[in-house]
Design an enzyme around this catalytic site. Structure first.
Site, mmCIF file in Angstrom:
data_model
loop_
_atom_site.group_PDB
_atom_site.id
_atom_site.type_symbol
_atom_site.label_atom_id
_atom_site.label_comp_id
_atom_site.label_asym_id
_atom_site.label_seq_id
_atom_site.Cartn_x
_atom_site.Cartn_y
_atom_site.Cartn_z
ATOM 1 N N THR A 19 0.702 -1.317 -0.015
ATOM 2 C CA THR A 19 -0.029 -0.013 0.004
ATOM 3 C C THR A 19 0.847 1.433 0.140
ATOM 4 O O THR A 19 0.268 2.279 0.275
ATOM 5 C CB THR A 19 -1.025 -0.123 1.388
ATOM 6 O OG1 THR A 19 -0.264 0.108 2.475
ATOM 7 C CG2 THR A 19 -1.694 -1.109 1.299
ATOM 8 N N TRP A 20 2.277 1.147 -0.235
ATOM 9 C CA TRP A 20 3.219 2.433 -0.215
ATOM 10 C C TRP A 20 2.665 3.297 -1.492
ATOM 11 O O TRP A 20 2.195 2.707 -2.299
ATOM 12 C CB TRP A 20 4.326 2.028 -0.531
ATOM 13 C CG TRP A 20 5.393 2.999 -0.296
ATOM 14 C CD1 TRP A 20 5.061 4.369 0.533
ATOM 15 C CD2 TRP A 20 6.839 3.186 -0.311
ATOM 16 N NE1 TRP A 20 6.156 5.083 0.547
ATOM 17 C CE2 TRP A 20 7.323 4.458 -0.094
ATOM 18 C CE3 TRP A 20 7.595 2.314 -1.127
ATOM 19 C CZ2 TRP A 20 8.630 4.859 -0.178
ATOM 20 C CZ3 TRP A 20 8.869 2.970 -1.453
ATOM 21 C CH2 TRP A 20 9.369 3.929 -1.104
ATOM 22 N N GLN B 2 10.904 -8.514 6.357
ATOM 23 C CA GLN B 2 10.339 -7.729 5.010
ATOM 24 C C GLN B 2 11.596 -7.081 4.516
ATOM 25 O O GLN B 2 12.145 -6.336 4.816
ATOM 26 C CB GLN B 2 9.289 -6.947 5.433
ATOM 27 C CG GLN B 2 8.565 -6.449 4.259
ATOM 28 C CD GLN B 2 7.440 -5.481 4.378
ATOM 29 O OE1 GLN B 2 7.397 -4.578 3.953
ATOM 30 N NE2 GLN B 2 6.295 -5.936 4.816
ATOM 31 N N TYR C 55 3.433 5.417 5.569
ATOM 32 C CA TYR C 55 2.882 5.664 4.312
ATOM 33 C C TYR C 55 1.642 6.820 4.293
ATOM 34 O O TYR C 55 0.734 6.605 4.792
ATOM 35 C CB TYR C 55 2.308 4.403 3.619
ATOM 36 C CG TYR C 55 3.327 3.219 3.474
ATOM 37 C CD1 TYR C 55 4.753 3.490 3.631
ATOM 38 C CD2 TYR C 55 2.897 1.906 3.454
ATOM 39 C CE1 TYR C 55 5.477 2.412 3.488
ATOM 40 C CE2 TYR C 55 3.876 0.834 3.259
ATOM 41 C CZ TYR C 55 5.311 1.260 3.266
ATOM 42 O OH TYR C 55 6.036 0.330 3.362
ATOM 43 N N ASP D 245 -0.341 -5.128 3.473
ATOM 44 C CA ASP D 245 0.943 -4.529 4.153
ATOM 45 C C ASP D 245 0.693 -3.140 4.060
ATOM 46 O O ASP D 245 0.507 -2.636 3.211
ATOM 47 C CB ASP D 245 2.191 -4.983 3.350
ATOM 48 C CG ASP D 245 3.237 -4.324 4.132
ATOM 49 O OD1 ASP D 245 3.959 -4.856 5.214
ATOM 50 O OD2 ASP D 245 3.884 -3.261 3.301
ATOM 51 N N TYR E 271 9.467 -7.223 -0.486
ATOM 52 C CA TYR E 271 8.806 -6.221 -0.957
ATOM 53 C C TYR E 271 9.415 -5.501 -2.371
ATOM 54 O O TYR E 271 10.387 -5.934 -2.707
ATOM 55 C CB TYR E 271 8.917 -4.976 0.004
ATOM 56 C CG TYR E 271 10.097 -4.073 0.289
ATOM 57 C CD1 TYR E 271 10.777 -3.394 -0.545
ATOM 58 C CD2 TYR E 271 10.870 -4.382 1.710
ATOM 59 C CE1 TYR E 271 11.994 -2.585 -0.219
ATOM 60 C CE2 TYR E 271 12.002 -3.805 1.944
ATOM 61 C CZ TYR E 271 12.391 -2.725 0.818
ATOM 62 O OH TYR E 271 13.694 -2.141 1.373
HETATM 63 P P1 NAP Z 1 6.370 -2.860 -6.312
HETATM 64 O O1 NAP Z 1 5.127 -3.600 -5.832
HETATM 65 O O2 NAP Z 1 7.244 -3.558 -6.980
HETATM 66 O O3 NAP Z 1 5.442 -1.992 -7.555
HETATM 67 C C1 NAP Z 1 4.447 -1.038 -7.557
HETATM 68 C C2 NAP Z 1 4.208 -0.540 -8.837
HETATM 69 O O4 NAP Z 1 4.227 -1.518 -9.718
HETATM 70 C C3 NAP Z 1 3.177 0.479 -9.015
HETATM 71 O O5 NAP Z 1 3.111 1.430 -9.791
HETATM 72 C C4 NAP Z 1 1.862 -0.373 -9.683
HETATM 73 O O6 NAP Z 1 1.038 0.005 -10.511
HETATM 74 C C5 NAP Z 1 2.874 -1.380 -10.568
HETATM 75 N N1 NAP Z 1 2.507 -2.810 -10.762
HETATM 76 C C6 NAP Z 1 1.909 -3.638 -9.774
HETATM 77 N N2 NAP Z 1 1.552 -4.656 -10.434
HETATM 78 C C7 NAP Z 1 1.582 -4.600 -11.809
HETATM 79 C C8 NAP Z 1 1.520 -5.450 -12.827
HETATM 80 N N3 NAP Z 1 0.701 -6.590 -12.679
HETATM 81 N N4 NAP Z 1 1.708 -4.965 -14.090
HETATM 82 C C9 NAP Z 1 2.599 -3.897 -14.404
HETATM 83 N N5 NAP Z 1 2.800 -3.014 -13.161
HETATM 84 C C10 NAP Z 1 2.398 -3.394 -11.849
HETATM 85 O O7 NAP Z 1 7.016 -1.778 -5.252
HETATM 86 P P2 NAP Z 1 6.471 -1.276 -3.921
HETATM 87 O O8 NAP Z 1 5.377 -0.566 -3.901
HETATM 88 O O9 NAP Z 1 7.725 -0.349 -3.545
HETATM 89 O O10 NAP Z 1 6.510 -2.478 -3.044
HETATM 90 C C11 NAP Z 1 5.386 -3.133 -2.672
HETATM 91 C C12 NAP Z 1 4.787 -2.944 -1.157
HETATM 92 O O11 NAP Z 1 5.952 -3.338 -0.240
HETATM 93 C C13 NAP Z 1 4.792 -1.296 -1.150
HETATM 94 O O12 NAP Z 1 3.494 -0.975 -1.602
HETATM 95 C C14 NAP Z 1 4.792 -1.511 0.539
HETATM 96 O O13 NAP Z 1 3.760 -2.177 1.083
HETATM 97 C C15 NAP Z 1 6.075 -2.727 0.678
HETATM 98 N N6 NAP Z 1 7.308 -1.904 1.242
HETATM 99 C C16 NAP Z 1 8.016 -1.964 2.120
HETATM 100 C C17 NAP Z 1 9.218 -1.553 2.272
HETATM 101 C C18 NAP Z 1 9.996 -1.679 3.570
HETATM 102 O O14 NAP Z 1 10.782 -0.908 3.750
HETATM 103 N N7 NAP Z 1 9.562 -2.379 4.382
HETATM 104 C C19 NAP Z 1 9.697 -0.622 1.207
HETATM 105 C C20 NAP Z 1 9.139 -0.602 0.037
HETATM 106 C C21 NAP Z 1 7.698 -1.353 -0.054
HETATM 107 P P3 NAP Z 1 -0.159 0.640 -10.140
HETATM 108 O O15 NAP Z 1 -0.117 1.030 -8.716
HETATM 109 O O16 NAP Z 1 -0.492 1.746 -10.903
HETATM 110 O O17 NAP Z 1 -1.136 -0.809 -10.411
#
Ligand code: NAP
Length: 281
Positions: free
Chosen positions: A23-24, A167, A57, A52, A195
């Site tokens: 959900t970031w 994570q 966020y 998550d 993540y």
């Molecule tokens: P991610 O999930 O790798 O990428 C998200 C991006 O990819 C968004 O722009 C999304 O677009 C796009 N996307 C998702 N599914 C897709 C698909 N099937 N085809 C094409 N594009 C797609 O990156 P993230 O948000 O950084 O990581 C996921 C989650 O991990 C976060 O939201 C957060 O909850 C967590 N996180 C944790 C930490 C930590 O330090 N613990 C750090 C970073 C992230 P749309 O949104 O437009 O659909």
């Protein structure tokens, strides 16, 4: 939960889906809120019931989006949230958790993580997590962005071995942890929660994934996600604000990568040959 979503067991013995929803960046702009809520609800309908989020966020805004998405179906969801290292003292954790519970409109967080290692002694944070657990405010706790040496220190502390997950940043273009953190975690049956599994969207546009994607009539993003999902002891939490992406991510669970695919992916994204520090986004 639909039977299509595989589960793995946390050290506590509880089963959680191997695919969750991140959900970031949600909750930052009210104009996107309805779409974000709809995407998370669709994910729940498809059995992607682990969500998550974090106090960080949108300064709590993402937790409010989650609250709206899970309203009326809290019992079918597994909520993960995180406390900032700057709030990781005994009193700080308690305060932060209560604020998260309020924004999430719930009486308990299923898994509460320390967002990254900070300056508060870890033993104090662990004690605070254990106190929240005994009060029923959290059900489990874990950490995030901990490298192997930090995990070793954690499990040596009193109650430290109650950690349920770490994570970490893990995807085809970030394989460094395969050198030691991943085998160390697997051996102790501590799941990694990957993540940014599609590298914040970058792997969706990566030409090196196209040949494998074509063989499966899939998109590059689906191949990147399918690869993370086939790693033993790993949960993936892609963020998708668009419903089309949520559907594609759920469908990635059904992609069975072949030995040929894996060899091609290893050539394009080589595994590590030496220790590197854990990367973070
Ligand atoms: P991610 O999930 O790798 O990428 C998200 C991006 O990819 C968004 O722009 C999304 O677009 C796009 N996307 C998702 N599914 C897709 C698909 N099937 N085809 C094409 N594009 C797609 O990156 P993230 O948000 O950084 O990581 C996921 C989650 O991990 C976060 O939201 C957060 O909850 C967590 N996180 C944790 C930490 C930590 O330090 N613990 C750090 C970073 C992230 P749309 O949104 O437009 O659909």
């Amino acid at each position: 939960m639909p039977s299509t979503v595989r589960t793995l067991k946390l050290p506590s013995g509880e089963a959680v889906p191997v695919l969750g929803q991140g959900t970031w960046k949600m909750g930052e702009d009210r104009r996107h809120r309805a779409d974000e809520v709809a995407a998370l609800k669709l994910g729940l309908d498809l059995g992607i019931t682990l969500i998550d989020t974090a106090e960080m966020y949108a300064s709590g805004g993402a937790e409010e989006v989650v609250a709206e998405a899970v309203a009326g179906r809290r019992d079918e969801t597994f909520l993960v949230s995180k406390v900032l290292p700057s709030n990781a003292s005994r009193a700080g954790v308690k305060r932060a958790c209560e604020a998260s519970l309020k924004r999430l409109a719930t009486d308990r967080i299923d898994l509460y993580l320390l967002h990254w290692p900070g300056s508060v002694p870890l033993s104090e944070t662990v004690e605070a997590f254990e106190a929240l657990k005994s009060q029923g405010k959290i059900r489990h706790w874990g950490v995030s962005n901990f490298d192997r040496d930090e995990m070793e220190n954690l499990v040596s502390l009193p109650s430290g071995s109650n950690v349920q997950t770490n994570q970490v940043l893990y995807n085809l273009s970030r394989r460094g942890l395969e050198f030691d953190l991943a085998p160390w975690s697997r051996q102790r049956r501590i799941p990694l929660m990957a993540y940014s599994p599609v590298e914040q969207g970058a792997l969706a546009r990566n030409a090196r994934l196209e040949a494998v994607a074509a063989r499966h009539n899939a998109t590059p993003a689906q191949i990147a996600l399918a690869w993370v999902l086939m790693q033993d002891g790993v949960i993936a939490i892609p963020k998708a604000g668009r419903q089309e992406h949520v559907r594609q991510n759920a469908a990635a669970l059904d992609i069975a990568l072949t030995a040929e695919d894996l060899a091609d992916l290893d050539r394009a994204f080589p595994p590590p040959t030496r220790k590197r520090g854990l990367e973070m986004i």
